[in-house]
Write a protein that holds these residues in place. Structure first.
Motif: not given
Length: 286
Positions: A113-118, A129, A131, A171, A178, A180, A182
């Motif tokens: 599944t797509p990894l979206r850093p929480p 994450p 920005r 991305g 991926v 990721a 923070w």
């Protein structure tokens, strides 16, 4: 217990537990710790061990037959007893390891599944994450030239840093990789103090870690605290091979690598020592 594990797998979690019974011996002995990841049912084959629901009951048993056109598999124990056929939608997990030993080929059948850093949290830090708008404050955090004594380079202007963060937030251009990232926010003061990142190759279960903490906040263990949280999150999304590259004379960064379970190898890349998790394998490539 298996119903609980089925629920967690359905939410995309990877689970570890000790199943009871000996109907799967010697493949799985009663009480042996197993690791089960969300399955990609269309990829499972005869001989795989899956956690599946058959006629309302959850089993951790073998795939004994595959009916691809009808999108179903037959589930049996290891003593010849057939539990029955079940649809792909009820094949929830695949056993990827038993007693810490990987099952050959199983990792390639984990549901990707797509990894979206929480957002993550530690005792003192919030890992947010990254920005583009973090660039203004991070420009101050990364402004001291002493920060680049080991890595080389120089501080970026705020405009250049924002452009970099925009690229990172967009991305990786490689669909198999991926990015990721923070920022580390110190709870209480609420200010940013550094970053951690992972370059992840999900199909290989591999991630390369990196970290940086601004000079005023070094020596307080923030990088180790954040790196441990990152390593724990990666394990939860079935990434178990971790690597980092550290200058041989950078004792502080070596301490961070050690804190998140990495060990030095004898291999160098661009003058940096490769550190890796114990299961990384001597021949593993980042």
């Amino acid at each position: 217990m298996l119903d609980t594990q089925a629920d967690r797998l359905g939410r995309g979690e990877t689970v570890e537990f000790r199943p009871a019974g000996n109907s799967m011996a010697p493949l799985i002995a009663g009480g042996q710790r197993v690791r089960v990841a969300p399955a990609a049912p269309a990829l499972v084959e005869v001989g795989d061990i899956v956690l599946a629901r058959v006629a309302g009951t959850v089993y951790l048993h073998l795939v004994s037959a595959v009916d691809a056109p009808r999108r179903r598999v037959q589930i049996s124990n290891n003593r010849g007893r057939v539990n029955g056929w079940t649809g792909h939608d009820r094949v929830l997990g695949i056993c990827v390891a038993g007693d810490g030993l990987p099952r050959p080929g199983a990792a390639a059948k984990v549901r990707r599944t797509p990894l979206r850093p929480p957002a993550l949290a530690t005792a003192r830090l919030d890992l947010l994450p990254l920005r583009p708008e973090h660039a203004d404050e991070m420009g101050v955090v990364l402004a001291d030239p002493a920060l680049y004594a080991f890595t080389g380079g120089a501080p970026l202007s705020r405009g250049a840093l924002r452009a970099r963060y925009e690229r990172l937030a967009d991305g990786s251009p490689d669909p198999e990789v991926v990015w990721a990232n923070w920022v580390l926010r110190l709870r209480g003061p609420g200010r940013l103090v550094g970053t951690v990142q992972a370059t992840i190759t999900p199909a290989r279960g591999l991630a390369e870690l990196a970290w940086v903490v601004g000079v005023p906040w070094q020596g307080d263990g923030f990088a180790s605290e954040a790196a441990r949280a990152l390593a724990a999150w990666l394990e939860g999304v079935s990434v178990s091979r971790l690597v980092a590259h550290v200058r041989p004379d950078h004792a502080a960064s070596a301490a961070v690598a050690r804190a998140c379970g990495l060990r030095p190898t004898g291999r160098l890349r661009d003058g940096e020592v490769r550190w890796q998790s114990p299961g990384g394998g001597a021949g593993a490539q980042a």
